[in-house]
Design a protein around this motif. Structure first.
Motif, PDB file in Angstrom:
ATOM      1  N   GLN B 224       0.806  -1.212   0.000  1.00  0.00           N
ATOM      2  CA  GLN B 224       0.000   0.000   0.000  1.00  0.00           C
ATOM      3  C   GLN B 224       0.842   1.266   0.000  1.00  0.00           C
ATOM      4  O   GLN B 224       0.325   2.356  -0.191  1.00  0.00           O
ATOM      5  N   ARG B 225       2.111   1.113   0.219  1.00  0.00           N
ATOM      6  CA  ARG B 225       2.943   2.315   0.314  1.00  0.00           C
ATOM      7  C   ARG B 225       3.024   3.060  -1.001  1.00  0.00           C
ATOM      8  O   ARG B 225       3.167   2.453  -2.056  1.00  0.00           O
ATOM      9  N   PRO B 226       2.961   4.372  -0.932  1.00  0.00           N
ATOM     10  CA  PRO B 226       3.070   5.156  -2.163  1.00  0.00           C
ATOM     11  C   PRO B 226       4.517   5.245  -2.641  1.00  0.00           C
ATOM     12  O   PRO B 226       5.447   5.015  -1.869  1.00  0.00           O
ATOM     13  N   ASP B 227       4.674   5.561  -3.913  1.00  0.00           N
ATOM     14  CA  ASP B 227       6.004   5.799  -4.459  1.00  0.00           C
ATOM     15  C   ASP B 227       6.352   7.281  -4.430  1.00  0.00           C
ATOM     16  O   ASP B 227       7.514   7.654  -4.493  1.00  0.00           O
ATOM     17  N   ILE B 228       5.309   8.100  -4.373  1.00  0.00           N
ATOM     18  CA  ILE B 228       5.500   9.552  -4.392  1.00  0.00           C
ATOM     19  C   ILE B 228       4.590  10.176  -3.337  1.00  0.00           C
ATOM     20  O   ILE B 228       3.463   9.732  -3.156  1.00  0.00           O
ATOM     21  N   VAL B 229       5.092  11.184  -2.655  1.00  0.00           N
ATOM     22  CA  VAL B 229       4.259  12.025  -1.804  1.00  0.00           C
ATOM     23  C   VAL B 229       4.342  13.435  -2.341  1.00  0.00           C
ATOM     24  O   VAL B 229       5.423  13.909  -2.671  1.00  0.00           O
ATOM     25  N   ARG B 248      12.644  16.558   8.242  1.00  0.00           N
ATOM     26  CA  ARG B 248      12.702  15.252   8.899  1.00  0.00           C
ATOM     27  C   ARG B 248      11.910  14.207   8.125  1.00  0.00           C
ATOM     28  O   ARG B 248      12.355  13.089   7.898  1.00  0.00           O
ATOM     29  N   PHE B 249      10.717  14.631   7.724  1.00  0.00           N
ATOM     30  CA  PHE B 249       9.847  13.718   6.983  1.00  0.00           C
ATOM     31  C   PHE B 249      10.501  13.299   5.665  1.00  0.00           C
ATOM     32  O   PHE B 249      10.496  12.117   5.304  1.00  0.00           O
ATOM     33  N   ALA B 250      11.100  14.268   4.976  1.00  0.00           N
ATOM     34  CA  ALA B 250      11.740  13.962   3.700  1.00  0.00           C
ATOM     35  C   ALA B 250      12.894  12.988   3.882  1.00  0.00           C
ATOM     36  O   ALA B 250      13.107  12.092   3.053  1.00  0.00           O
ATOM     37  N   ALA B 251      13.604  13.145   4.977  1.00  0.00           N
ATOM     38  CA  ALA B 251      14.724  12.237   5.234  1.00  0.00           C
ATOM     39  C   ALA B 251      14.225  10.804   5.396  1.00  0.00           C
ATOM     40  O   ALA B 251      14.789   9.857   4.839  1.00  0.00           O
ATOM     41  N   ARG B 252      13.148  10.657   6.130  1.00  0.00           N
ATOM     42  CA  ARG B 252      12.589   9.313   6.313  1.00  0.00           C
ATOM     43  C   ARG B 252      12.127   8.743   4.982  1.00  0.00           C
ATOM     44  O   ARG B 252      12.319   7.565   4.692  1.00  0.00           O
ATOM     45  N   CYS B 253      11.468   9.585   4.186  1.00  0.00           N
ATOM     46  CA  CYS B 253      10.991   9.115   2.883  1.00  0.00           C
ATOM     47  C   CYS B 253      12.164   8.686   2.005  1.00  0.00           C
ATOM     48  O   CYS B 253      12.087   7.678   1.301  1.00  0.00           O
ATOM     49  N   ALA B 254      13.233   9.469   2.061  1.00  0.00           N
ATOM     50  CA  ALA B 254      14.395   9.145   1.238  1.00  0.00           C
ATOM     51  C   ALA B 254      14.927   7.765   1.597  1.00  0.00           C
ATOM     52  O   ALA B 254      15.268   6.968   0.718  1.00  0.00           O
ATOM     53  N   SER B 255      14.946   7.465   2.881  1.00  0.00           N
ATOM     54  CA  SER B 255      15.470   6.172   3.299  1.00  0.00           C
ATOM     55  C   SER B 255      14.540   5.035   2.897  1.00  0.00           C
ATOM     56  O   SER B 255      14.949   3.883   2.835  1.00  0.00           O
ATOM     57  N   GLU B 256      13.297   5.377   2.642  1.00  0.00           N
ATOM     58  CA  GLU B 256      12.331   4.354   2.240  1.00  0.00           C
ATOM     59  C   GLU B 256      12.111   4.349   0.734  1.00  0.00           C
ATOM     60  O   GLU B 256      11.212   3.681   0.233  1.00  0.00           O
ATOM     61  N   ASP B 257      12.882   5.167   0.051  1.00  0.00           N
ATOM     62  CA  ASP B 257      12.787   5.242  -1.410  1.00  0.00           C
ATOM     63  C   ASP B 257      11.434   5.785  -1.883  1.00  0.00           C
ATOM     64  O   ASP B 257      10.851   5.295  -2.845  1.00  0.00           O
ATOM     65  N   ILE B 258      10.943   6.780  -1.165  1.00  0.00           N
ATOM     66  CA  ILE B 258       9.711   7.445  -1.570  1.00  0.00           C
ATOM     67  C   ILE B 258      10.067   8.868  -1.991  1.00  0.00           C
ATOM     68  O   ILE B 258      10.728   9.593  -1.233  1.00  0.00           O
ATOM     69  N   ALA B 259       9.637   9.258  -3.185  1.00  0.00           N
ATOM     70  CA  ALA B 259       9.959  10.597  -3.682  1.00  0.00           C
ATOM     71  C   ALA B 259       9.064  11.635  -3.005  1.00  0.00           C
ATOM     72  O   ALA B 259       7.880  11.391  -2.787  1.00  0.00           O
ATOM     73  N   VAL B 260       9.635  12.775  -2.672  1.00  0.00           N
ATOM     74  CA  VAL B 260       8.878  13.862  -2.064  1.00  0.00           C
ATOM     75  C   VAL B 260       8.854  15.043  -3.035  1.00  0.00           C
ATOM     76  O   VAL B 260       9.895  15.503  -3.479  1.00  0.00           O
ATOM     77  N   VAL B 261       7.656  15.471  -3.368  1.00  0.00           N
ATOM     78  CA  VAL B 261       7.497  16.594  -4.283  1.00  0.00           C
ATOM     79  C   VAL B 261       6.732  17.688  -3.573  1.00  0.00           C
ATOM     80  O   VAL B 261       5.689  17.433  -2.976  1.00  0.00           O
ATOM     81  N   ILE B 262       7.266  18.895  -3.636  1.00  0.00           N
ATOM     82  CA  ILE B 262       6.603  20.015  -2.977  1.00  0.00           C
ATOM     83  C   ILE B 262       6.310  21.106  -3.998  1.00  0.00           C
ATOM     84  O   ILE B 262       7.147  21.433  -4.833  1.00  0.00           O
ATOM     85  N   GLY B 263       5.106  21.629  -3.929  1.00  0.00           N
ATOM     86  CA  GLY B 263       4.729  22.702  -4.828  1.00  0.00           C
ATOM     87  C   GLY B 263       3.911  23.732  -4.103  1.00  0.00           C
ATOM     88  O   GLY B 263       3.674  23.618  -2.901  1.00  0.00           O
ATOM     89  N   GLY B 264       3.449  24.721  -4.835  1.00  0.00           N
ATOM     90  CA  GLY B 264       2.627  25.755  -4.218  1.00  0.00           C
ATOM     91  C   GLY B 264       3.346  27.088  -4.185  1.00  0.00           C
ATOM     92  O   GLY B 264       4.553  27.170  -4.360  1.00  0.00           O
ATOM     93  N   ARG B 265       2.575  28.102  -3.927  1.00  0.00           N
ATOM     94  CA  ARG B 265       3.074  29.464  -4.003  1.00  0.00           C
ATOM     95  C   ARG B 265       4.243  29.709  -3.049  1.00  0.00           C
ATOM     96  O   ARG B 265       5.192  30.428  -3.374  1.00  0.00           O
ATOM     97  N   LEU B 266       4.190  29.110  -1.872  1.00  0.00           N
ATOM     98  CA  LEU B 266       5.211  29.388  -0.866  1.00  0.00           C
ATOM     99  C   LEU B 266       6.248  28.268  -0.757  1.00  0.00           C
ATOM    100  O   LEU B 266       7.017  28.229   0.203  1.00  0.00           O
ATOM    101  N   ALA B 267       6.252  27.370  -1.721  1.00  0.00           N
ATOM    102  CA  ALA B 267       7.175  26.237  -1.636  1.00  0.00           C
ATOM    103  C   ALA B 267       8.615  26.710  -1.573  1.00  0.00           C
ATOM    104  O   ALA B 267       9.429  26.183  -0.800  1.00  0.00           O
ATOM    105  N   SER B 268       8.920  27.737  -2.366  1.00  0.00           N
ATOM    106  CA  SER B 268      10.310  28.187  -2.408  1.00  0.00           C
ATOM    107  C   SER B 268      10.712  28.863  -1.100  1.00  0.00           C
ATOM    108  O   SER B 268      11.879  28.832  -0.703  1.00  0.00           O
ATOM    109  N   GLU B 269       9.756  29.464  -0.408  1.00  0.00           N
ATOM    110  CA  GLU B 269      10.083  30.162   0.833  1.00  0.00           C
ATOM    111  C   GLU B 269      10.484  29.223   1.956  1.00  0.00           C
ATOM    112  O   GLU B 269      11.038  29.648   2.975  1.00  0.00           O
ATOM    113  N   LEU B 270      10.156  27.952   1.782  1.00  0.00           N
ATOM    114  CA  LEU B 270      10.593  26.994   2.793  1.00  0.00           C
ATOM    115  C   LEU B 270      12.113  26.885   2.810  1.00  0.00           C
ATOM    116  O   LEU B 270      12.712  26.480   3.800  1.00  0.00           O
ATOM    117  N   ASP B 271      12.705  27.234   1.668  1.00  0.00           N
ATOM    118  CA  ASP B 271      14.161  27.223   1.545  1.00  0.00           C
ATOM    119  C   ASP B 271      14.736  25.840   1.839  1.00  0.00           C
ATOM    120  O   ASP B 271      15.624  25.671   2.669  1.00  0.00           O
TER     121      ASP B 271
END
Lengths: 299, 299
Positions: B224-229, B248-271
């Motif tokens: 059931q695990r996704p390949d992308i979040v 932190r969440f992205a690090a865990r996903c990376a170790s589980e081989d799950i891609a993390v995609v972030i979008g939205g108007r303020l995505a870049s401000e997260l730096d």
DNA sequence: AAAAATTTCGTTCAAATCGTCCATTTCTCG
DNA sequence: CGAGAAATGGACGATTTGAACGAAATTTTT
């Protein structure tokens, strides 16, 4: 009919793959699909054999949930509808499993069988989401399931809205959830029920300030003015402030001959039931009966 | 014959697009259009495949109702002459006017003419809502128009989602807007674009805590695990806190081989663009190209 | 346990689709 | 322009499909 675990009737499988019962029986008799028989001679198809059959021939599965196949991601993999006693429990199980296809078919069938949107709103949709909402506080998993179920329901209600007869533009309404209320289902359901009653309904969605309702009701163009305003109240930022604002707004609407209808879980807590120009309803069916009366009075 | 909702016979589709049954059968046999077969050898065409074919070959739709499309398909809108220069301006004008039927016809026609959901998202939908959003701060009327337009768009995107291929369950994704973000359009659009790319997408909607993403990604059932979040970021309650949590969440996903995609108007401000395991996109078409690369890498 | 309601049985039959062939139209290019 | 190639749409007997029917079996209710 999902008689017992892991056994399908020819009708079941026919529906699942989008063909007719006649054809399926013929295929079975031709030996393309092996079945067992009951004492009385009825065919019973093992789910595993059904899956082998459709896979071997590359057939599409129109209704995966009949074969117990999951259609989602996240939690709860195996879908078992055997334990569900009532139709509403079946729907709830589908929602909890995130089974959009199954939930859609279930609701669509019930709608086509004659249940109204108001009945479906008060019945399967409401009970399922209350049930799921109770998981909400218990666990993070509950939140996941609740969010997923809400999105599925939004989709389904939009679809039901498209199935009802086009509304006459004679009576118009506008509404939404008040400022601070983020529940999107109630206003959407309300708009669907209103349209079901032949009245045009514009949904402003969640988090709509009273000032926005005002400007919509009191716009210059008289042709554009609604006959009804509806408001959902499911969370209250400041009770007293909200009450005052709503009372003032209702007074203005009354003077302009616009009906004000308020619903939602916290509608009664506003404690404005005594104001005669405001209609408070506790369920979608109450809203529906009010609309009937309203239409009768206007014609 | 319209046996089931989703399956057409060659004759059905031939009538729908105004050509002959013979030609259609020939196109199918030449592989231009993929079909399934009944056990007896009759061709069955999925509606989504029919729409893919129609879009890819630029064919006219003579009888839209056969494909479950509204009768407005193929009809030129009257409002297109109202001073609007470009198609996008036409759409914007329809949205501002709250003209749901017109907006629906406009968007559906453009989709059926071949524009992708990603293109429509970055084009008419995005520009219209930015334009309307600028009215937001000016006036109460702006809020009214913005709410109404958003609801209309939600409905339209849901409808477009239904027209695209049912996804193969091979690749799965899950996503939504982060906690504190109440914009429902971005995650909905993302899910539509992802499904357009043949990947299953479960939308958790607005206001979804990171913990919920986590439990969806790290659930016990590996199947059931996704390949992308994917995550939408359009409002940030606490920048620093959000950043830490997401990292932190992205690090865990990376170790589980799950891609993390972030979008939205303020995505870049997260730096957090420097973190290699996180993909930041600025538009739906960027998301789309990323998905292409991702699919290619996974096969 | 009996009665009522629903589902499935096996069969028949009209309508739809199969694959194939062929006359006609449309396109391509010298 | 005209010949050849390619695509179109209709026609054909053979086969498949989906819907109907009363009778029997199964499930649900009393």
């Amino acid at each position: 009919m999902l008689t017992s675990d892991n056994l399908l009737s020819p009708k079941d499988l026919a529906v699942a793959i989008g063909s007719s019962e006649s054809s399926l029986k013929r295929w079975i008799d031709r030996g393309l699909l092996s079945v067992s028989r009951t004492a009385g001679g009825h065919r019973r198809i093992a789910v595993s054999e059904a899956i082998r059959f459709v896979r071997a021939r590359g057939m599409p599965i129109v209704r995966p949930e009949i074969l117990g196949l999951p259609a989602s991601v996240g939690v709860k993999s195996r879908l078992s509808l055997n334990g569900a006693r009532s139709p509403n429990e079946t729907f709830s199980a589908l929602l909890r499993a995130g089974h959009d296809v199954g939930a859609r078919a279930h609701l669509l069938n019930r709608f086509l069988a004659g249940e109204t949107i108001a009945e479906l709103a008060d019945g399967p949709i409401r009970t399922s989401l209350i049930e799921i909402g109770e998981m909400w506080h218990d666990s993070v998993e509950g939140i996941l399931i609740e969010h997923r179920a809400t999105e599925i329901c939004v989709e389904l209600i939009q679809e039901l809205k498209k199935l009802i007869q086009p509304v006459s533009a004679e009576l118009r309404s506008i509404g939404g959830a008040i400022d601070g209320d983020v529940y999107k289902l109630p206003p959407l359901l309300a708009s669907a029920v209103i349209q079901e009653n032949g009245i045009q309904a514009v949904n402003l969605g969640t988090n709509t300030p009273i000032a926005v309702f005002e400007i919509a009701c009191l716009c210059d163009d008289l042709e554009q003015r609604p006959d009804i305003v509806w408001m959902s109240v499911n969370s209250l930022s400041e009770l007293a402030m909200n009450r005052d604002e709503i009372e003032r707004f209702a007074a203005r609407c009354a003077s302009e001959d616009i009906a004000v209808v308020i619903g939602g879980r916290l509608a009664s807590e506003l404690d404005i039931g005594h104001i005669s120009s405001i209609e408070i309803h506790r369920s979608m069916q109450e809203l529906s009966t009010f609309l009937e009366r309203f239409k009768a009075a206007r014609i």
